[in-house]
Design a protein around this motif. Sequence first.
Motif, short mmCIF file in Angstrom:
data_model
loop_
_atom_site.label_atom_id
_atom_site.label_comp_id
_atom_site.label_asym_id
_atom_site.label_seq_id
_atom_site.Cartn_x
_atom_site.Cartn_y
_atom_site.Cartn_z
N UNK A 163 0.84 -1.18 0.00
CA UNK A 163 0.00 0.00 0.00
C UNK A 163 0.89 1.25 0.00
N UNK A 185 -2.35 4.35 8.41
CA UNK A 185 -1.48 3.19 8.18
C UNK A 185 0.00 3.55 8.32
N UNK A 221 -5.86 8.14 -2.80
CA UNK A 221 -5.74 7.11 -3.84
C UNK A 221 -4.37 6.42 -3.74
N UNK A 257 -3.78 4.59 -0.25
CA UNK A 257 -4.49 3.34 0.04
C UNK A 257 -4.39 2.30 -1.08
N UNK A 258 -3.83 2.73 -2.21
CA UNK A 258 -3.73 1.83 -3.34
C UNK A 258 -2.66 0.76 -3.09
N UNK A 259 -2.93 -0.46 -3.57
CA UNK A 259 -1.90 -1.50 -3.49
C UNK A 259 -1.41 -1.83 -4.88
N UNK A 311 -3.43 -3.54 -9.70
CA UNK A 311 -3.63 -2.44 -8.76
C UNK A 311 -4.93 -2.68 -8.03
N UNK A 312 -4.86 -2.57 -6.71
CA UNK A 312 -6.06 -2.78 -5.90
C UNK A 312 -6.39 -1.47 -5.20
N UNK A 313 -7.61 -1.03 -5.33
CA UNK A 313 -8.06 0.15 -4.58
C UNK A 313 -9.32 -0.24 -3.84
N UNK A 314 -9.77 0.65 -3.00
CA UNK A 314 -10.91 0.30 -2.17
C UNK A 314 -11.65 1.53 -1.71
#
Lengths: 371, 302, 188
Positions: A7, A34, A171, A174-176, C41-44
């Motif tokens: 993240x 975080x 964005x 928190x984006x991974x 890419x993972x967002x939430x």
Amino acid sequence: MAVKLMQGNEAIAIGAVAAGCRFYAGYPITPSTEVAEVLSRELPRVGGKFIQMEDEIASMAAIIGARVGGLKSMTATSGPGFSLMQENLGYACLAEIPCVVVDVQRLGPSTGQPTAASQGDIMQARWGTHGDHPIIALSPTSVRQAFDLTVKAFDFSEKYRTPVLLMTDEIIGHMREPVELPDFATITTFQQSVTEAPAAYKAFRNTPEGVPPMAPFGVGYRYHITGLLHDEVGFPTQRLDEIDPWLERVNTKLDQYSEDIVMVEEDYQPGARLALLSYGCSARTARHALKAARAQGKKVSMLTLQTIWPFPEKQVEALGEQVDKIIVPEMNLGQLALEVERMVGRKKVRRVTRANGEMATPQMVLAALEE
Amino acid sequence: MNEKREQNILDAATLTADEALIPQADWMERSGVLQKLRKNKKFPTIWCSGCGIGVVMGALIRAIDHLGLKSDDVALVAGIGCTARMPVYLDFNTLHTTHGRALAFATGLKIARPDMKVIAIMGDGDALAIGGNHFIHAARRNIGITALVVNNATYGMTGGQYSPTTPVGRRATTAPYGNVEPPFPVCDLAIAAGASYVARSTVYHALELDKFLAEAIAKDGFSLVEAVSYCHTTYGRLNKLGTAADMMRALKDNSIAKNAYDKLSDEQKASNSKIVRGNFVNKDRSEYTGIYQNLIANVRGD
Amino acid sequence: MSEPIADRIEIRLAGEGGQGMILAGIILAEAAAIYEGKNAVQTQSYGPEARGGASKAEVVISSGEIDHPEVLEADVLVALSKDAFKKFASNVKLGGLYIVDEEKVDSHTVPQAVRVPITRIAFETTGRIITANTVALGVLVGLTGVVSRTAIEKAVLARAPKGTEEMNRAALFKGFAVADERQPSRQN
């Protein structure tokens, strides 16, 4: 190191440790928390220290105090906390104390929308404190860059004795994304060192280099640090012959190092009359649109800013001479666009703004390119 | 004679009244107290002549000197206000910060340098109004900082506004009809918040301040010394309390030692309006930076 | 709009807070990025409450660079709650795939939706409804092959709390089995 899904906020925390950060003070606030959580776990492992303070004012104060004590230090927050930090941020600018402040921008003003993204603190980063002073602000466009720019932030803050702001957003925070981090042993940041004897040491000497070395407390250099205008040894003064050289030095000290500080990414196409200019999460949207436009045969250039402040004037001015229109997508009502307009004139700038917590879409940018 | 005095300098009870009131000039030089003043700083101080803050500065120097601390190992952190100007005159590591935030800056510094003696110097407005939250949290954490609060019941530097320790009914430039807000009992606040050492004296009882400050600085955990002072320039004038000497005398007349206070009946205690001087808390509680150092050792498996 | 990268696949996993949809998104992204060497890419987004409220994870998978990190128009929507379905059903590509928990979602407006009693299957398989997200991942991967079954299995097991590995594997495999029943030709 192996590829890891990480993240943005985690990359910032790990980047801080890699850069030698050994003190973190902060107050929980979405969407930055975080960073604190990771550092509360990681710092003791490397002999560093973490404290959760009673508010953001105290957090900003504590990281200054810790740096005065010799530890590289950082805090992270979001809009409301960033507002609270402004007074002590100004203190760090005036007293020339290195430190890193991370702002994971969320939708404001006020409590706004804690879990929604924004780039609404860009002008606050520049002008949020009272009085005039330069500031360095960086903004990452990816998780890997969040790591790299955190390291840079520590490097710049130590090298130039100034707070450095890492202006990220919900964005990127928190984006991974998959990242492969460099070997920490290869990471170096500027180390302050004082060679003068204590009797000759002037903590705020007006040197031509602009950045006098900083001695920590408790090692023999007993001196005074104050938020008042001060002379070269740090004592408060109202004498203009002492104040003016100081003002001159502090307000221009970054200018001579702009080659080092200003970081941009130029993706220019020969003959392009249109350009995109963006930063942070919005640069991702802009790049998406850029590829789509180029796939349709359009010639478009793009300038991505990693350094927001000092504003990359030279680069933007040069781009303005090459193209007819610069499109500036950002998640606010046109804050950085103001600076672009200042450099190239209002008529050349087309803003693409969105300040409701949702990212601008590539379609919005493409529509601006179509005009 | 001098030798005897020096030996017992922190035991005010053994001194005669004359000795307590008039320390001989050579004593200061012999004990090196003057050496703690900054040689490259222009004096006089910004304080009005007759101000009590200078007495507290003297007491602080004597306490540090008595403890034999190396000047490099002492940091003075101050906020904003008349009292907060004190560190600039003293030859230690001195950090003059923003209004109300001395304890927060000091917290960072103490964590970075647990081996240093960190003393936060604040006025009543600085420590208890704008800095009130930091005050209770520093005490709660029991971090090894000495809070020196000079309480003159007013905002002197800005010209005499009412503060969180101004008694009800007293006048201030912002309380022209008399203050309607009840004051904070400074020591009680620190005790309730968990301070390890809490004491109060007045600028009239300078040698008692020496003793309390030395004990407070020597203490591991969070310590508070409240030095009751006065501001004859604003508060005194607005409330017709006379000259600096009159106000100094009033501290003598209107204060009572804790020993004497403890002997009063409950009824007498209830009606007591005098300032109680003494050491109210002196207890051993684990100090924050020591606890954190242990945490680091445990995490690292040292 | 024309996609700049042809193999960009956009998946949206939505439900209520506490159903583990964000974790499912992370696991899917890890399966792609760590175990298949793709980009992901993972967002939430989630409501302010840690439990309850709407919760949504988005995963974009591609063999190339991923610029805009969020779903623009989903190729796949997995919905485990009524609200999630209502909110996101309209933002699915023409011909896109809908996977819904049929006991929680009324999906009559989308006749082609794949209806599976995901939560009940999870409970019947492992005794824990919390494994519904793993069942959903099994159905999703089983039907689409967006990542390989081996990759998602590794990713699920790497994230499973110690002692729950077998339970999660069972949930995942049950999801695969459901997918095979529904679309035997898509086995991979």
